[in-house]
Write a protein that holds these residues in place. Structure first.
Motif: not given
Length: 221
Positions: A133, A179, A184, A187, A192, A194, A199, A214
């Motif tokens: 991210y 991100v 990911i 969610m 989210i 990661l 997060c 997503i």
């Protein structure tokens, strides 16, 4: 362990045997290059190479040995390189640098940023696929890249970096966070999760679009 080769950060892991490497399949499949001694106890390097070729055909294989007679067999299992231990000093790191660079190119595009090391500017390569991210550094004109290996800062606005990022893999989830959808894990509600136990909270304004992207990515996979 994290090392740097030609200004590219790489993660390395040492295993005591072929069996130990193969037992950890979830971890092993993440590696790009396997450097193995042919003269291993129990399962030798050639047997390991044959198993790796079946399970992970894209993994690069480099064999080390003291005996040149293994060369033909190593090429029969499509090894990328065969290095005699007597030539390790002159050949091994040339081979590894080339393979690391090739793996990097295969991972996708990259950007070059300037960072300060010991108060001296130095160029660093960041592969887009390795970015987990991007966040704005509060109170500054910098953004920070959180990658699979480290963190780096660059003087650029969030709006401009968003324009320069390739493809549809990056999502702005709120004005201070972008991100990489490939990292990911899940969610839940408006959070989210990661890779690397990171997060990020999705803002109310961005939530419908982020959720849809997503969802679309999951269907494409």
């Amino acid at each position: 362990m994290t090392d740097v080769v030609e200004d590219v950060s790489v993660e390395t892991e040492v295993f005591q045997s072929a069996e130990e490497f193969l037992q950890n399949q979830a971890l092993a499949k993440e590696y790009d290059i396997l450097l193995a001694d042919i003269e291993l106890p129990n399962m030798n390097g050639m047997e390991l190479g044959k198993t790796v070729r079946k399970r992970w055909p894209d993994m690069r294989l480099v064999f080390l040995t003291s005996h040149s007679e293994y060369a033909i067999e190593s090429y029969n299992i499509d090894a990328d390189q065969y290095v005699l231990k007597s030539n390790m000093g002159s050949r091994l790191w040339k081979v590894m640098r080339r393979l690391i660079q090739e793996c990097g190119r295969n991972k996708g595009n990259y950007r070059v940023i300037e960072v300060l090391e010991s108060n001296e500017p130095k160029s660093k390569i960041i592969y887009y696929n390795e970015i987990i991210y991007i966040s704005k550094v509060k109170g500054t004109k910098y953004i920070e890249y959180t990658t699979t290996t480290s963190r780096f800062r660059e003087r650029i606005t969030m709006e401009n970096i968003m324009k320069e990022l390739p493809g549809d893999d990056f999502i702005m989830v709120e004005r201070s966070y972008i991100v990489n959808i490939k990292h990911i894990i899940k969610m839940s509600s408006n959070v989210i999760y990661l890779r690397g136990e990171h997060c990020v909270t999705v803002s109310r304004a961005h939530f419908p679009r982020v959720k849809q992207k997503i969802h679309d990515y999951g269907r494409r996979k």
